[in-house]
Design a protein around this motif. Structure first.
Motif, PDB file in Angstrom:
ATOM      1  N   THR A  57     -96.820  18.005 -19.229  1.00  0.00           N
ATOM      2  CA  THR A  57     -96.537  17.245 -18.001  1.00  0.00           C
ATOM      3  C   THR A  57     -95.193  17.691 -17.437  1.00  0.00           C
ATOM      4  N   LEU A  58     -95.120  17.834 -16.104  1.00  0.00           N
ATOM      5  CA  LEU A  58     -93.852  18.140 -15.444  1.00  0.00           C
ATOM      6  C   LEU A  58     -93.162  16.819 -15.063  1.00  0.00           C
ATOM      7  N   THR A  67     -99.932  16.662 -13.194  1.00  0.00           N
ATOM      8  CA  THR A  67     -99.900  18.071 -13.613  1.00  0.00           C
ATOM      9  C   THR A  67    -101.306  18.502 -14.016  1.00  0.00           C
ATOM     10  N   TYR A  78     -99.981  26.062 -14.887  1.00  0.00           N
ATOM     11  CA  TYR A  78    -100.056  24.663 -14.457  1.00  0.00           C
ATOM     12  C   TYR A  78     -99.638  24.552 -12.989  1.00  0.00           C
ATOM     13  N   ALA A 118     -98.186  21.313 -10.329  1.00  0.00           N
ATOM     14  CA  ALA A 118     -97.754  19.920 -10.210  1.00  0.00           C
ATOM     15  C   ALA A 118     -97.169  19.699  -8.820  1.00  0.00           C
ATOM     16  N   VAL A 141     -90.345  20.611 -18.111  1.00  0.00           N
ATOM     17  CA  VAL A 141     -91.723  20.695 -18.619  1.00  0.00           C
ATOM     18  C   VAL A 141     -91.740  20.032 -19.995  1.00  0.00           C
TER      19      VAL A 141
END
Length: 666
Positions: free
Chosen positions: A451-452, A464, A476, A478, A488
């Motif tokens: 996940t960002l 994300t 990825y 986002a 990140v």
């Protein structure tokens, strides 16, 4: 003349009688001398028995001839365990006398009854080291050998039959058999008919002997290939009914592209190939935008960074490998100086960006390579919207995350990107970044655990999505409402790696969140849809090949235990795993019991019969019973010879005496 003056003469009749007596004595002694001489030869028998030839009796019998000069072979010394074969095993023997040419020469025929048919043409018969076959005088049969031909009675056994596609019109056909063959027959049916034989196939040896060839079908359509029969090198033929199909479709997909022919710099535009059709279905759609951007999927969304003519090329493929390519040319225009973006990279971790705002989404990326790089992750490019005709200067830096991030979020920081954009507002920002697979493996994380996070008043997780994959990293995308500091993060929980899926989202600038589907738990429903035995009619002890097809009509993968039985007795079982909605086939090569008959069953379904009319173990031959020849009761050897001589003397003496009596008048 006085009686005293002359000697008395013997009458002629008396002289004749003396000669007869002398001849009688010689006649009586001659047979006796012959009898004594013959008895002496028999008593001195030192000749060993000898091997004759070996011939094929039937599929499980070898006939071997043994001879002896001067005596007879002692049949009591002949046992099944005395003989050794280069193929097969002797289960029983039977012995019978045979007529032998030559004076004073006897012979026997030994029938070697084999345990089962042998799978070789030439079989050599010899004596074991411990064997001792003798004649009645004790002379041993030498340890030699004889060879019989024509014994192969085993039909070729099926191993495999496959038809694999080479291209839309050509297939590679392969047939696997347990032994070399000299002929095969495959029937080809469909728009055109053909019959294939061994001449077009190439033999390849290994664990299974496989015969392969390429075959090009002459016209489009669906074909059925049926493996009819094979014949081995000794003429044994086996028939099959194995069927495979091949579809020859040379028609490419009909590609339809929907999308604008004109666009402005930084404008997000969508192209679609959803209208593409093919008789066999469309398997894949691949896009190329410009010279280096590759995307997949029916729909894509892109933004062009510079004015001019840009090519958008789509390639559609069907399941048979037929492809069609269509190119759309898009004319991209600018508005004054709006939309200009300049990127300078003093090193790999820093990028200085000058932007002349266009009021629409603009791509921030170098002409080659990523924007900035860190140890475990890379910021490939940015996209954002700046006010029209306003100049913005951005500084993008790649740094290492601090431990405070992990404390605040519970995620492990992989990469950090700081973006300073001054006082010019930036909106609708999109990040495209990559994370090395090794970095994920180091923290025991799956790809969808990334996940960002954006630093604002605190750390805010952003939506994300996985945008692509390669062997070394995951791509990825986002979305953020603006620029600041980003990290990140990787969650320390097990997740499902979606690497096996064909694609996720292919848009460069799309901000739609991925749909999440929760699969309901299902149940397997596996049934036997077809079961066959080849041959289906067989005898006790014979071998058959059983093919079982199973279909899972349920919604979850499961296991099924296939049971092969003869009547109610289980012969063998096997567990087969069948995925949901799919079909699996398994095969058994099995010999039925030698002492049982009845119905051959698979999961209670009859697939064949075992009857007593054929097959099974060979029954040893019994000696024939009839009225004996009286002369065969006469004793052999020296005793028989002496008795024969005495009988001859008695008969001769009787004849002489009777003739003498007649002569003398008695």
């Amino acid at each position: 003349m006085s009686a005293t003056g002359h000697p008395r003469e013997t009458p002629p009749s008396a002289r004749r009688r003396r000669r007869w007596l002398l001849l009688l004595a010689v006649f009586l002694l001659f047979p006796l001398l012959i009898a004594v001489a013959s008895g002496t030869v028999a008593a001195e028998d030192t000749e060993s028995p000898e091997w004759g030839n070996a011939t094929r009796g039937n599929a499980t019998t070898i006939e071997v001839s043994l001879y002896d000069d001067g005596g007879s072979v002692d049949t009591s010394t002949i046992q099944a365990a005395d003989f050794e074969l280069t193929a097969g095993r002797v289960e029983n023997v039977s012995v019978a006398s045979i007529n032998a040419s030559g004076e004073n020469r006897t012979g026997v025929r030994v029938s070697l009854l084999l345990e089962r048919k042998v799978d070789t043409d030439n079989v050599t018969v010899s004596l074991r080291d411990t064997a001792s076959i003798t004649d009645e005088a004790g002379n041993e049969l030498p340890h030699e050998s004889v060879t019989v031909t024509g014994m192969d009675a085993v039909v070729p056994k099926y191993q495999s039959f496959e038809v694999r596609r080479v291209n839309s019109s050509t297939a590679r056909i392969s047939v696997g058999i347990h032994e070399p063959i000299q002929q095969l027959r495959i029937s080809v049916g469909g728009p055109s008919l053909d019959t294939l034989n061994i001449s077009g196939f190439t033999e390849r040896t290994g664990n299974t002997i496989t015969y392969t060839r390429k075959y090009t079908f002459p016209e489009e359509g669906e074909y059925s290939l049926l493996l009819m029969s094979v014949t081995d090198e000794n003429g044994n033929e086996n028939s099959f009914g194995r069927q495979r199909t091949f579809l020859y479709d040379d028609s490419a997909p009909n590609v339809t592209v929907a999308g604008p022919e004109n666009a402005t710099v930084g404008e997000s535009v969508t192209f679609s190939a959803a209208g593409t059709t093919d008789d066999q279905g469309v398997e894949s759609v691949r896009w190329q935008v410009g010279s280096d951007t590759i995307l997949t999927g029916e729909n894509i969304t892109v933004a062009f960074a510079s004015p001019g003519s840009h090519e958008v090329t789509v390639t559609a493929a069907d399941p048979l490998g037929n492809t069609e390519i269509v190119t759309r040319v898009v004319s991209v225009t600018g508005n004054g100086t709006a939309g200009n973006v300049t990127v300078r990279q003093p090193n790999a971790t820093v990028a200085n960006v000058s932007v002349n705002g266009s009021g629409q989404t603009q791509q921030i990326r170098p002409s080659e390579g990523p924007l900035v790089t860190s140890e475990n992750g890379t910021l490939e490019r940015l996209a954002a919207s700046f006010p029209r005709n306003e100049s913005a200067t951005l500084t993008v830096r790649s740094r290492q995350p601090t431990p405070a991030f992990t404390t605040a979020t519970g995620h492990t920081g992989v990469s950090r990107f700081d973006i300073d954009h001054g006082s010019v507002p930036a909106e609708d920002a999109t990040f495209t970044f990559t994370v090395d697979r090794d970095a994920l493996a180091a923290v025991d994380a799956e790809p969808d655990a990334v996940t960002l996070f954006r630093k604002d008043d605190g750390w805010t997780p952003l939506a994300t999505d996985i945008a692509g994959r390669s062997e070394s990293h995951i791509v990825y995308r986002a979305d953020s409402s603006g620029f600041s500091t980003f990290v990140v993060g990787v969650e320390q929980t097990a997740a499902t790696d979606m690497d096996a899926e064909a694609a996720t989202t292919d848009s460069e600038t799309s901000t739609a969140e991925p749909e999440t589907q929760t699969e309901e738990p299902g149940q397997p429903d596996i049934v036997v849809t077809n079961a066959t035995a080849v041959p289906s009619e067989l005898g006790p002890g014979e071998r058959t090949v059983i093919a079982v097809e199973l279909e899972n009509r349920g919604t979850a993968s499961g296991d099924h235990n296939v049971i092969v039985a003869l009547n109610t007795s289980i012969l063998t079982t096997r567990t087969v795993t069948v995925p949901a909605g799919e079909t699996r086939t398994t095969e058994f090569a099995r010999s039925v019991p030698a002492n049982k008959t009845g119905e051959l069953m698979v999961d209670g379904q009859r697939i064949g019969n075992v009857t007593g009319g054929s097959g099974g173990l060979p029954i040893p031959a019994l000696p024939s019973i009839g009225i004996p020849n009286p002369l065969s009761l006469w004793p052999d050897g020296i005793v028989g010879t002496v008795l024969g001589g005495l009988l001859g003397v008695a008969v001769g003496l009787y004849g002489v005496l009777k003739a003498l009596a007649i002569y003398l008048g008695y």
